[in-house]
Design a protein around this motif. Structure first.
Motif, PDB file in Angstrom:
ATOM      1  N   PHE A   2       0.697  -1.100  -0.036  1.00 42.62           N
ATOM      2  CA  PHE A   2       0.007   0.108  -0.097  1.00 42.62           C
ATOM      3  C   PHE A   2       0.759   1.356  -0.007  1.00 42.62           C
ATOM      4  O   PHE A   2       0.406   2.238  -0.614  1.00 42.62           O
ATOM      5  N   GLN A   3       2.056   1.250   0.667  1.00 48.85           N
ATOM      6  CA  GLN A   3       2.771   2.309   0.671  1.00 48.85           C
ATOM      7  C   GLN A   3       3.417   2.868  -0.626  1.00 48.85           C
ATOM      8  O   GLN A   3       3.314   3.933  -0.980  1.00 48.85           O
ATOM      9  N   ILE A   4       3.766   1.861  -1.306  1.00 52.87           N
ATOM     10  CA  ILE A   4       4.240   1.930  -2.758  1.00 52.87           C
ATOM     11  C   ILE A   4       3.106   2.511  -3.790  1.00 52.87           C
ATOM     12  O   ILE A   4       3.408   3.532  -4.284  1.00 52.87           O
ATOM     13  N   ALA A   5       1.940   2.032  -3.332  1.00 52.20           N
ATOM     14  CA  ALA A   5       0.732   2.424  -4.047  1.00 52.20           C
ATOM     15  C   ALA A   5       0.504   3.884  -3.779  1.00 52.20           C
ATOM     16  O   ALA A   5       0.123   4.697  -4.844  1.00 52.20           O
ATOM     17  N   ARG A   6       0.459   4.074  -2.442  1.00 53.85           N
ATOM     18  CA  ARG A   6       0.132   5.463  -2.145  1.00 53.85           C
ATOM     19  C   ARG A   6       1.087   6.442  -2.715  1.00 53.85           C
ATOM     20  O   ARG A   6       0.808   7.598  -3.074  1.00 53.85           O
ATOM     21  N   LYS A   7       2.402   6.229  -2.805  1.00 57.80           N
ATOM     22  CA  LYS A   7       3.413   7.119  -3.344  1.00 57.80           C
ATOM     23  C   LYS A   7       3.058   7.519  -4.808  1.00 57.80           C
ATOM     24  O   LYS A   7       3.332   8.503  -5.358  1.00 57.80           O
ATOM     25  N   LEU A   8       2.520   6.383  -5.607  1.00 57.18           N
ATOM     26  CA  LEU A   8       2.553   6.627  -6.821  1.00 57.18           C
ATOM     27  C   LEU A   8       0.907   7.499  -7.105  1.00 57.18           C
ATOM     28  O   LEU A   8       1.248   8.388  -7.883  1.00 57.18           O
ATOM     29  N   LEU A   9       0.085   7.202  -6.215  1.00 53.45           N
ATOM     30  CA  LEU A   9      -1.173   7.739  -6.418  1.00 53.45           C
ATOM     31  C   LEU A   9      -1.012   9.442  -5.768  1.00 53.45           C
ATOM     32  O   LEU A   9      -1.637  10.079  -6.487  1.00 53.45           O
ATOM     33  N   PHE A  10      -0.169   9.597  -4.892  1.00 57.01           N
ATOM     34  CA  PHE A  10      -0.071  10.898  -4.209  1.00 57.01           C
ATOM     35  C   PHE A  10       0.979  11.785  -5.387  1.00 57.01           C
ATOM     36  O   PHE A  10       0.959  13.005  -5.067  1.00 57.01           O
ATOM     37  N   ARG A  11       1.317  11.258  -6.388  1.00 59.30           N
ATOM     38  CA  ARG A  11       1.893  12.075  -7.332  1.00 59.30           C
ATOM     39  C   ARG A  11       0.875  12.779  -8.472  1.00 59.30           C
ATOM     40  O   ARG A  11       1.033  13.471  -9.221  1.00 59.30           O
ATOM     41  N   LEU A  12      -0.277  12.100  -8.443  1.00 67.20           N
ATOM     42  CA  LEU A  12      -1.282  12.481  -9.178  1.00 67.20           C
ATOM     43  C   LEU A  12      -2.244  13.628  -8.335  1.00 67.20           C
ATOM     44  O   LEU A  12      -2.348  13.617  -7.206  1.00 67.20           O
ATOM     45  N   PRO A  14      -5.262  15.000  -6.420  1.00 64.10           N
ATOM     46  CA  PRO A  14      -6.257  14.179  -5.687  1.00 64.10           C
ATOM     47  C   PRO A  14      -7.408  13.610  -6.490  1.00 64.10           C
ATOM     48  O   PRO A  14      -7.822  12.341  -6.089  1.00 64.10           O
ATOM     49  N   GLU A  15      -8.169  14.198  -7.234  1.00 59.96           N
ATOM     50  CA  GLU A  15      -9.260  13.699  -7.776  1.00 59.96           C
ATOM     51  C   GLU A  15      -9.032  12.702  -8.931  1.00 59.96           C
ATOM     52  O   GLU A  15      -9.623  11.473  -8.864  1.00 59.96           O
ATOM     53  N   ARG A  16      -7.904  12.876  -9.420  1.00 63.56           N
ATOM     54  CA  ARG A  16      -7.501  11.842 -10.496  1.00 63.56           C
ATOM     55  C   ARG A  16      -7.003  10.531  -9.478  1.00 63.56           C
ATOM     56  O   ARG A  16      -7.280   9.420 -10.114  1.00 63.56           O
ATOM     57  N   ALA A  17      -6.170  10.794  -8.624  1.00 62.95           N
ATOM     58  CA  ALA A  17      -5.874   9.497  -7.648  1.00 62.95           C
ATOM     59  C   ALA A  17      -7.096   8.742  -6.949  1.00 62.95           C
ATOM     60  O   ALA A  17      -7.030   7.656  -7.129  1.00 62.95           O
ATOM     61  N   GLY A  24      -8.743   0.487  -9.295  1.00 63.82           N
ATOM     62  CA  GLY A  24      -7.861  -0.318  -8.811  1.00 63.82           C
ATOM     63  C   GLY A  24      -8.910  -1.530  -7.845  1.00 63.82           C
ATOM     64  O   GLY A  24      -8.660  -2.697  -8.038  1.00 63.82           O
ATOM     65  N   LEU A  25      -9.533  -0.955  -7.094  1.00 61.14           N
ATOM     66  CA  LEU A  25     -10.502  -1.869  -6.234  1.00 61.14           C
ATOM     67  C   LEU A  25     -11.378  -2.673  -6.879  1.00 61.14           C
ATOM     68  O   LEU A  25     -11.595  -3.712  -6.700  1.00 61.14           O
ATOM     69  N   ASP A  26     -11.779  -2.008  -8.279  1.00 55.07           N
ATOM     70  CA  ASP A  26     -12.898  -2.707  -8.740  1.00 55.07           C
ATOM     71  C   ASP A  26     -12.349  -3.980  -9.605  1.00 55.07           C
ATOM     72  O   ASP A  26     -12.907  -4.914  -9.659  1.00 55.07           O
ATOM     73  N   LEU A  27     -10.995  -3.814  -9.981  1.00 58.90           N
ATOM     74  CA  LEU A  27     -10.220  -4.776 -10.689  1.00 58.90           C
ATOM     75  C   LEU A  27     -10.017  -5.941  -9.674  1.00 58.90           C
ATOM     76  O   LEU A  27     -10.097  -7.080 -10.183  1.00 58.90           O
ATOM     77  N   THR A  28      -9.522  -5.693  -8.431  1.00 56.64           N
ATOM     78  CA  THR A  28      -9.304  -6.706  -7.575  1.00 56.64           C
ATOM     79  C   THR A  28     -10.693  -7.515  -7.260  1.00 56.64           C
ATOM     80  O   THR A  28     -10.448  -8.793  -7.044  1.00 56.64           O
ATOM     81  N   ALA A  29     -11.759  -6.787  -7.124  1.00 55.46           N
ATOM     82  CA  ALA A  29     -13.131  -7.406  -7.028  1.00 55.46           C
ATOM     83  C   ALA A  29     -13.247  -8.545  -8.120  1.00 55.46           C
ATOM     84  O   ALA A  29     -13.721  -9.462  -7.806  1.00 55.46           O
ATOM     85  N   PRO A  91     -22.568  18.977 -11.204  1.00 55.57           N
ATOM     86  CA  PRO A  91     -21.244  18.886 -11.330  1.00 55.57           C
ATOM     87  C   PRO A  91     -20.391  19.250 -10.085  1.00 55.57           C
ATOM     88  O   PRO A  91     -19.296  18.871  -9.890  1.00 55.57           O
ATOM     89  N   GLY A  92     -20.979  19.823  -9.347  1.00 52.55           N
ATOM     90  CA  GLY A  92     -20.163  20.344  -8.009  1.00 52.55           C
ATOM     91  C   GLY A  92     -19.419  21.506  -8.285  1.00 52.55           C
ATOM     92  O   GLY A  92     -19.702  22.511  -9.414  1.00 52.55           O
ATOM     93  N   ASN A  93     -18.544  22.050  -7.527  1.00 54.08           N
ATOM     94  CA  ASN A  93     -17.786  23.146  -7.678  1.00 54.08           C
ATOM     95  C   ASN A  93     -16.478  23.162  -8.535  1.00 54.08           C
ATOM     96  O   ASN A  93     -16.127  21.811  -9.172  1.00 54.08           O
ATOM     97  N   PRO A  94     -16.278  24.088  -9.186  1.00 60.38           N
ATOM     98  CA  PRO A  94     -14.966  23.927 -10.239  1.00 60.38           C
ATOM     99  C   PRO A  94     -13.772  23.274  -9.862  1.00 60.38           C
ATOM    100  O   PRO A  94     -13.532  23.699  -8.385  1.00 60.38           O
ATOM    101  N   GLN A  95     -13.021  22.650 -10.445  1.00 60.82           N
ATOM    102  CA  GLN A  95     -11.798  22.117  -9.960  1.00 60.82           C
ATOM    103  C   GLN A  95     -10.597  23.124 -10.166  1.00 60.82           C
ATOM    104  O   GLN A  95     -10.651  24.136 -11.001  1.00 60.82           O
ATOM    105  N   PRO A  96      -9.489  22.868  -9.252  1.00 63.13           N
ATOM    106  CA  PRO A  96      -9.274  21.895  -8.335  1.00 63.13           C
ATOM    107  C   PRO A  96     -10.009  22.460  -6.987  1.00 63.13           C
ATOM    108  O   PRO A  96     -10.370  23.444  -6.946  1.00 63.13           O
ATOM    109  N   ARG A  97     -10.422  21.036  -6.359  1.00 62.26           N
ATOM    110  CA  ARG A  97     -11.438  21.442  -5.261  1.00 62.26           C
ATOM    111  C   ARG A  97     -11.190  20.137  -4.130  1.00 62.26           C
ATOM    112  O   ARG A  97     -12.087  20.255  -3.132  1.00 62.26           O
ATOM    113  N   VAL A  98     -10.067  19.654  -4.348  1.00 59.48           N
ATOM    114  CA  VAL A  98      -9.437  18.581  -3.447  1.00 59.48           C
ATOM    115  C   VAL A  98      -8.111  18.939  -3.188  1.00 59.48           C
ATOM    116  O   VAL A  98      -7.232  18.984  -4.147  1.00 59.48           O
TER     117      VAL A  98
END
Length: 340
Positions: A2-12, A14-17, A24-29, A91-98
C-alpha cells in the motif's frame, strides 16, 4: 504494497488519484482477490434493526454514485455509505477542489455534492451484488433555495428508500451555501418531521423500516449542538452521525493549503469530532445509535470514538492515507475492546 501504491497515487492530483484507486479496487473485485490481502473482521452487531458484519464503515463521499460497491466491499468494511446524492445531477464546484495537507494527514475539499443524481444511484444499486449494509446519504441541489429544501430531501428519500439499509440526511456540508442553517435547533424539526413521516408511510406500505439519521457539523458550539440534538430527539430520529468536515483551520495554520475554502478532514478533526460524539451521548442517553466519523487515522482513534459513545465508526481520509489495513486494525481493536 500500500505504501508503494500511495506514493504513486499521491503524485497525481487528488481527484485523479481517487478515480484511479477506485478503479484498482474494482479490478481486485473482478479478480476475486482482496486489495493487499486484507480480510473482513467478524464482529457482528445489530443496530437500528440492521446487522453490521463489523463496526467500521466507509463514510459518504468516496463513492457518491454507487459505482464501486464491489471493489470497496473487498477492503474489509462492515458497511458502506454512498452519496451524497441530490435529486438532480450536478457537477459540483469548479476544479481544483480537493487538496492534500500531507504533513497533517488531512484533506480539504469543496466538492459541492458532485453526483449524477439519485435516480442514477438507484440504477447502480439495482446491479449491485453485496452482502454489506448500504447507507445512502442525501442532500439538496445547490440551485434549490433553502425554503424549498424539504422538497429536495423528500424527493431523494422517496427515490432511495427501497434500496437503502439506512438513510442519512446531510445538513452539514460546508460546500453548499446556507445548508448548515438547516441543522439549527429552530429549523431542523420542520425539516426532519416530514421526512420521518414519509419514511413511516414507506414502512406501512412495504413492511420494512429504514432507519433515518442526520449528519451534524463539528463547528456548532455547545449551546447550538444541544439545541439541535434535543430537537432531533423530539422528532424521534433513529440515529446521528458525528461529524462532517470542519471549516476551522486552527490546527493547520501555516500550511500552504490552509486558506483553501472547503471542509477540512483527517487528523486535525479527530479531537473535535470525538468531543461531539461524547456530548451527543451525554445528551441522548445510552440508546441512541451514533456513527462516529472524523480523524480516525489509527486503530486507537477508532476505539476512542467507541469509548466516547459511538456504536459504529466510519473512515474516509484515514482510508486514503493508510489503506485497507486501517479498516482491519480498527475493526479488530473495537472487537477486542467490546469482548474484554
Amino acid at each position: 504494497m500500500f505504501q508503494i501504491a500511495r506514493k504513486l497515487l499521491f503524485r497525481l492530483p487528488p481527484e485523479r488519484a481517487h478515480a484511479v484507486a477506485l478503479r484498482g479496487l474494482d479490478l481486485t473485485a473482478k479478480a476475486r482477490i482482496g486489495p493487499f490481502k486484507p480480510s473482513r473482521v467478524d464482529d457482528p452487531q445489530t443496530l437500528m434493526g440492521v446487522q453490521f458484519p463489523n463496526a467500521v464503515g466507509l463514510s459518504a463521499g468516496m463513492d457518491k454514485d454507487g459505482e464501486h460497491i464491489a471493489g470497496l466491499a473487498t477492503a474489509g468494511f462492515g458497511f458502506l455509505e454512498l452519496g451524497t446524492v441530490t435529486p438532480m445531477p450536478q457537477p459540483g464546484n469548479p476544479q481544483p477542489r480537493v487538496f492534500r495537507l500531507v504533513e497533517h494527514e488531512a484533506l480539504i475539499n469543496r466538492l459541492g455534492f458532485n453526483n449524477r443524481g439519485a435516480g442514477n444511484l438507484v440504477e447502480n444499486l439495482r446491479k449491485a451484488d453485496t452482502d454489506l449494509p448500504l447507507g445512502i446519504n442525501i442532500g439538496k441541489n445547490r440551485t434549490t433555495p433553502l425554503e424549498s429544501a424539504l422538497e429536495d430531501y423528500e424527493s431523494c428519500l422517496s427515490t432511495v428508500l427501497p434500496w437503502a439499509d439506512y438513510v442519512v440526511v446531510n445538513l452539514s456540508s460546508p460546500n453548499t451555501p446556507g445548508l448548515r442553517d438547516l441543522q439549527s435547533g429552530g429549523a431542523v424539526g420542520g425539516l426532519i418531521r416530514p421526512l420521518m413521516a414519509r419514511r413511516d408511510e414507506f414502512t406501512a406500505t412495504n413492511k420494512r423500516r429504514v432507519p433515518l439519521l442526520v449528519k451534524l457539523a463539528p463547528d456548532m458550539n455547545d449551546r447550538e449542538l444541544d439545541e439541535t440534538v434535543e430537537a432531533l430527539l423530539e422528532c424521534g430520529i433513529d440515529g446521528l452521525t458525528a461529524t462532517n468536515t470542519t471549516v476551522d483551520r486552527s490546527a493547520v495554520l501555516g500550511n500552504v493549503r490552509a486558506d483553501e475554502e472547503g471542509g477540512l478532514s483527517g487528523r486535525p478533526l479527530r479531537d473535535r469530532a470525538t468531543a461531539v460524539v461524547a456530548r451527543i451521548r451525554m445528551l441522548s442517553g445510552p440508546d441512541l445509535p451514533i456513527i462516529g466519523v472524523g480523524g480516525i487515522m489509527t486503530a486507537d482513534d477508532a476505539v476512542e470514538k467507541i469509548q466516547a459513545g459511538a456504536n459504529l465508526v466510519q473512515l474516509y481520509t484515514g482510508f486514503i492515507y493508510h489503506g485497507p489495513r486501517l479498516i482491519q486494525a480498527s475493526a479488530q481493536a473495537i472487537r477486542d475492546v467490546r469482548h474484554r
